[in-house]
Design a protein around this motif. Structure first.
Motif, short mmCIF file in Angstrom:
data_model
loop_
_atom_site.label_atom_id
_atom_site.label_comp_id
_atom_site.label_asym_id
_atom_site.label_seq_id
_atom_site.Cartn_x
_atom_site.Cartn_y
_atom_site.Cartn_z
N ARG A 1 46.77 38.88 45.32
CA ARG A 1 46.90 37.46 44.95
C ARG A 1 47.95 37.32 43.86
NH1 ARG A 1 41.27 37.80 46.02
NH2 ARG A 1 40.55 36.22 47.50
N ARG A 2 48.84 36.34 44.03
CA ARG A 2 49.85 36.10 43.00
C ARG A 2 49.18 35.61 41.72
NH1 ARG A 2 55.28 35.74 42.89
NH2 ARG A 2 55.46 35.82 45.18
N LYS A 3 49.58 36.18 40.60
CA LYS A 3 49.01 35.79 39.33
C LYS A 3 49.48 34.39 38.93
CE LYS A 3 48.96 40.58 37.65
NZ LYS A 3 49.56 41.53 36.67
N GLU A 4 48.60 33.65 38.32
CA GLU A 4 48.96 32.32 37.82
C GLU A 4 49.47 32.45 36.39
OE1 GLU A 4 45.76 29.63 38.19
OE2 GLU A 4 45.57 29.85 40.37
N HIS A 5 50.52 31.70 36.10
CA HIS A 5 51.12 31.76 34.76
C HIS A 5 50.84 30.49 33.99
CE1 HIS A 5 53.15 35.49 35.70
NE2 HIS A 5 53.58 34.97 36.83
N GLN B 1 53.48 41.02 39.80
CA GLN B 1 53.15 39.59 39.86
C GLN B 1 51.88 39.33 40.66
OE1 GLN B 1 54.92 37.38 38.01
NE2 GLN B 1 55.96 39.24 37.33
N THR C 1 47.70 40.55 41.66
CA THR C 1 46.50 41.36 41.47
C THR C 1 46.21 42.09 42.79
OG1 THR C 1 45.00 39.58 42.16
CG2 THR C 1 45.55 39.74 39.81
#
Length: 314
Positions: A310-314, A284, A286
């Protein structure tokens, strides 16, 4: 021999029972582990330590998988849970051996000459072993006049110090954190959080206090393991400086839904810092090795690394 229930197994597998408690409750396993580790005979060789850590990690993963697949069957639990307990004890002891190994030096028992000691004390510390943010320009100027550069880190490692933070690095971290709620895990003496908060960040320092024989913990460093601290504070940003290799706590960062940004200060070598298994499995997030920020860690080294997740954006 101890008998275990499924509930106990679940707690141990979730790391809800710390190593100190396991050592106290199961001295028979501690003795067995110490016998197994005695083949090292006090020789702190990093390759041998890494091989032993890999052996115990593999043993624990296999045992955990078998217990989960059995549905926590009592017979399976009692057959394989001791392997996990012994692995946790061994990894705890090997982490200490790894630190000792990194502090080994042919200059053991050698002290800085008067000139080096005076320069480095004024450059890096405010008093005693209390670190201060370091001017990068001043460091670059003074460092070339230090004669015995190689003995700095082995000497300060013994005080739980594994790097120094430049003022430039602190500024960059402040920029990344912004006004977000921030948590430092495995904070040690809390130096990084202290610097950040002096620059008006909102950061909380936590540590499980498992390194009390190395580190003097100040009052502002809250005693809490990483999993408990993450649950309590639900941070948006998490920091960790010099996480121990193959640790059991960084994986909880990636499982905490509030975390949007995770910053690791350490090395490129998995034998020295970080749970690279957890890094590679953090689907989840990068992962970026930031070369510019890595260059702001002191003293300079090609091994220094700042990882930004960094948390991925969905």
């Amino acid at each position: 021999m101890a008998k275990f229930t499924g509930d106990t197994a679940k707690k141990i597998l979730a790391n809800e029972i710390n190593v100190q408690t396991l050592l106290h409750q199961h001295p028979e396993y501690q003795e067995e582990v110490l016998r197994e580790l005695s083949i090292m005979k006090g020789s702190y060789d990093l390759k041998r330590i890494q091989a032993m850590m890999n052996k115990y990690t593999s043993s624990a993963k296999l045992a955990g998988n078998l217990i989960y697949k059995s549905g926590f069957n009592e017979k399976t639990v009692n057959t394989f849970l001791p392997n996990i307990i012994k692995a946790r004890m061994a990894l705890h002891l090997l982490e200490h051996a790894s630190i000792a190994a990194s502090a080994q030096s042919p200059t053991k028992n050698v002290r800085f000459n008067l000139w080096d000691g005076m320069v480095l004390q004024r450059l890096l510390f405010s008093k005693g072993f209390e670190r201060k943010p370091v001017s990068l320009g001043l460091f670059n100027f003074c460092w070339k006049f230090v004669l015995n550069k190689k003995i700095l880190m082995p000497l300060v490692n013994q005080k739980g110090i594994y790097c120094f933070y430049s003022k430039a690095l602190i500024r960059e971290l402040i920029r990344l954190i912004g006004d977000k709620k921030c948590l430092e895990i495995a904070a040690g003496d809390g130096t990084l959080t202290r610097f950040l908060n002096d620059a008006h960040a909102r950061c909380k320092a936590t540590d499980d206090y498992s390194w009390e024989h190395y580190i003097t913990y100040p009052d502002f460093v809250e005693q809490a393991d990483a999993k408990a601290a993450l649950f309590k504070y639900t941070p948006e940003v998490v920091l960790c400086s010099w996480p121990v290799p193959q640790n059991t706590y960084e994986k909880h960062v990636f499982k905490t839904s509030s975390v949007k940004l995770y910053i690791v200060i350490g090395t490129r070598n998995p034998a020295f810092t970080g749970d690279f298994g957890a890094y590679n499995e953090a689907e989840q997030f990068t992962m970026e090795l930031n070369e510019r920020l890595s260059s702001l860690i002191l003293p300079p080294s090609n091994e220094n690394a700042v990882y930004i997740f960094r948390r991925k954006e969905h």
